[in-house]
Design an enzyme around this catalytic site. Structure first.
Site, PDB file in Angstrom:
ATOM      1  N   ASP A  86       0.853  -1.046  -0.207  1.00 33.75           N
ATOM      2  CA  ASP A  86       0.179  -0.320  -0.135  1.00 33.75           C
ATOM      3  C   ASP A  86       1.101   1.339  -0.091  1.00 33.75           C
ATOM      4  OD1 ASP A  86      -2.229   1.633  -0.157  1.00 33.75           O
ATOM      5  OD2 ASP A  86      -2.957   1.283   2.021  1.00 33.75           O
ATOM      6  N   ASP A 121      -3.194   7.245  -3.973  1.00 31.78           N
ATOM      7  CA  ASP A 121      -4.267   7.306  -4.249  1.00 31.78           C
ATOM      8  C   ASP A 121      -5.232   9.130  -3.386  1.00 31.78           C
ATOM      9  OD1 ASP A 121      -4.529   5.135  -2.747  1.00 31.78           O
ATOM     10  OD2 ASP A 121      -6.571   5.072  -3.491  1.00 31.78           O
ATOM     11  N   GLY A 186     -12.080   3.688   0.323  1.00 36.51           N
ATOM     12  CA  GLY A 186     -12.525   5.108   0.607  1.00 36.51           C
ATOM     13  C   GLY A 186     -13.566   3.834   1.234  1.00 36.51           C
TER      14      GLY A 186
END
Length: 632
Positions: A86, A121, A186
């Protein structure tokens, strides 16, 4: 992605990484490089195929950074399998910002040997205003373009907050890049508040706008409570830090929820702690040891649910499993209701029939994708047939049971459209043996006792409810002939029944009255009827359809090189497909043709029309008769 089994949007598939393949669906446990509570080696017996770790933590920790650059990520973690990294996006959401930019983070992941690297992101929360969420979508896309030429597998996350149209836009943008892996980001705040119905909107609007040839990952979706729902909607992978986070709070994960250690009295037999501790003994352990043992229990629960889901996919019964789990928690039931609102979309990816029976529970079952498929056909059938229409309730005609007297005394003596009641709706009587009409196991609960809801379906048409009338006179039509034509229309498209089954066809019927095969007047086999009530076409039957249906209807177009082999009876591989009919239903018969529309073979499509064009590995059509075999 190489697909191995499928059940609607759910699939068991493999994709390659530099450190080996990963078979989905699966979970990538989160490994903290600073504190390795349970090592990947200890997790392997549970079903571990890969892990995820945070490159941002490694990058900002000098000792870890230097070792990772010197020895590589796999040496640092002590694991030789696939590792995803990540980028620090969630940390930027929690702490406000991080000290590295997108290109620096991605470049670092590449340098330390990550198998799947993730861009930095822009995280959006459920409360993010739509204009701000849209800016985040564009910025995330631009950041993907910054590294679009990087080697290796780059994960391009789908963002967009709680706005379905933004999720669609983000998915389409990411799909246009070189991203080889698509996390849906999200969503952690939604999972934490059990807002699963909103999550359904997010997943499905992301999934159907991404390529089927790439893995889809639900970022942060690490609790097994929602695994089955997510997989049913097309999610392939999850990551989970919950196994250790919950353990530190003395919470034990179960497939259907979470329980506090202070409130349980017995351990389940599947728990790795069952034959080692009593509940009291676990409570009496010191904090660090207790957390470690509970984490092992939690990992077992997580991987056990994945195994159950995979088995359900093999059985083609995942939809039933989801329906059962929906009734275990109000939030899941709300999510299930939202899923059923997408039945018209889900139906496009459902097989023609399944190995398992159709379970009818209650009124929710009337919104099943298979019911949507049948209702759409029924409406089209009534619109195109202007005859009088009679509706027969189950008291007069019961699908799955012998109705020979009723056929003889009523159906064959009146020339009308005949509908029968089934699972809260009305369907053409001639489809009585097709899946799932005959293959229904009902709870006995009648959601529409006065047929008012079912009547809504046929309200635009002039329909009379059958009241037990007797009809005199001679037979005016053949039920079996009408049946085979109706089934062909439903299976292959309106009008096909009359194309291939002329008035003079010979219908072979078993001693029990079931149709087995249909031959031409000259004795050539056109089709056989399967146990699910649908047809398997011969090459001759396929040629009758091919001669009258214009392209691309029912076609899978392959290269001439492939067509030569398919004509000999060999299966079609995805990599040779040049085009396909968008409306092809998975597990239905299709026409295999070359670029000049010359019929090479007939076979069963393994996936839907859209999927035929998107996958690149594996068998796409299982040929059951080729042109060369037919001519012998």
């Amino acid at each position: 992605m190489k697909i191995e089994e499928r059940d609607g949007l759910a699939r068991i598939a493999k994709f390659e990484t530099p450190h080996g393949p990963i078979e989905t669906p699966t979970v990538l446990p989160v490994i903290n490089p600073n504190i390795m509570n349970i090592t990947p080696q200890e997790m392997k017996p549970l079903g571990l195929q890969g892990i995820i770790t945070n490159s941002y933590i490694i990058l900002r920790t000098p000792e870890l950074r230097e070792r990772a650059l010197r020895e590589g990520l796999h040496s640092l973690i002590g694991y030789d399998g696939p590792i995803m990294t990540d980028s620090g996006t969630f940390q930027s959401y929690v702490y406000g910002s991080i000290e590295f930019n997108n290109r620096e983070v991605v470049d670092f992941q590449r340098r330390i040997g990550s198998d799947i690297s993730t861009i930095l992101d822009v995280f959006t929360t459920p409360g993010t205003p739509k204009p701000e969420a849209e800016k985040a979508v564009i910025e995330t896309y631009n950041r993907m373009l910054e590294v679009n030429d990087e080697e290796g597998i780059i994960a391009g996350p789908v963002q967009g907050g709680v706005y379905p149209d933004l999720r669609q836009k983000s998915a389409e943008l990411m799909n246009s890049t070189n991203a080889g892996y698509h996390p849906i980001g999200g969503v952690v705040p939604l999972l934490e508040t059990y807002d699963y119905s909103t999550l359904v909107d997010i997943i499905i609007n992301s999934k159907i706008n991404l390529s089927f040839n790439k893995p889809v990952h639900l970022f942060g979706g690490g609790h097994p409570m929602f695994f089955a729902f997510s997989v049913y909607l097309g999610v392939d992978l999850f990551d989970s830090a919950s196994y250790i986070k919950y353990a530190k709070d003395d919470r034990l994960i179960y497939p259907d929820g979470t329980r506090d250690l202070a409130r349980i009295t017995e351990l389940p037999q599947w728990s790795p702690l069952y034959d080692r501790y009593t509940v009291k003994e676990i409570r009496d352990l010191d904090k660090e040891r207790r957390s470690l043992e509970i984490a092992r229990h939690n990992l077992k629960a997580i991987f056990m649910e994945i195994s159950e889901i995979k088995e359900r996919i093999y059985e083609e019964g995942l939809a039933q499993y989801v329906a059962q789990k929906a009734r275990s928690h109000p939030s899941l039931m709300k999510a299930y209701s939202r899923i059923m609102s997408y039945s018209n979309i889900l139906e496009k990816y459902e097989d023609l029939s399944k190995k398992t029976a159709y379970f009818f529970y209650d009124s929710f079952s009337t919104r099943n994708p298979y019911v949507s498929r049948i209702n759409r056909f029924t409406e089209s059938y009534l619109s195109s047939n202007k005859k009088d229409t009679y509706a027969f309730t189950y008291r007069a005609w019961n699908p799955g049971y012998t109705n020979s007297e009723f056929v003889r005394d009523v159906y064959q003596k009146i020339d009308c459209n005949a509908l029968i009641s089934w699972s809260g709706t009305f369907v053409p009587a001639e489809l009585e043996n097709t899946y799932p009409i005959e293959q229904t196991v009902s709870s006995g609960f009648e959601p529409d006792p006065d047929f008012s809801r079912a009547k809504d379906l046929i309200a635009p048409f002039r329909v009379d409810m059958y009241k037990g009338e007797k009809f005199e006179g001679e037979q005016v039509r053949s039920f079996n002939l009408n049946k085979i034509r109706m089934v062909a229309d439903y299976q292959f498209g309106s009008g096909v029944g009359r194309m291939i089954f002329r008035d003079d066809v010979r219908i072979n019927v078993s001693k029990t009255g079931r149709i087995r095969g249909i031959l031409s007047k000259e004795g050539r086999q056109i089709a056989t009827m399967r146990n699910d009530g649908f047809f398997t076409l011969t090459y001759y039957g396929a040629s009758l359809i091919h001669s009258q249906l214009k392209p691309p209807a029912m076609r899978v177009t392959v290269s001439k090189e492939s067509a030569e082999y398919n004509a000999k009876g060999y299966s079609v591989f995805f990599k040779f497909i040049l085009g396909s009919d968008e409306n092809i239903i998975a597990k239905n018969d299709v026409l295999v043709v070359d670029e000049d529309d010359v019929l090479a073979a007939v076979g069963k499509a393994m996936v839907s029309g859209r999927e035929l064009r998107e996958y690149t590995e594996g068998i796409a059509v299982k040929v059951h008769e080729g042109r060369d075999q037919s001519e012998k």
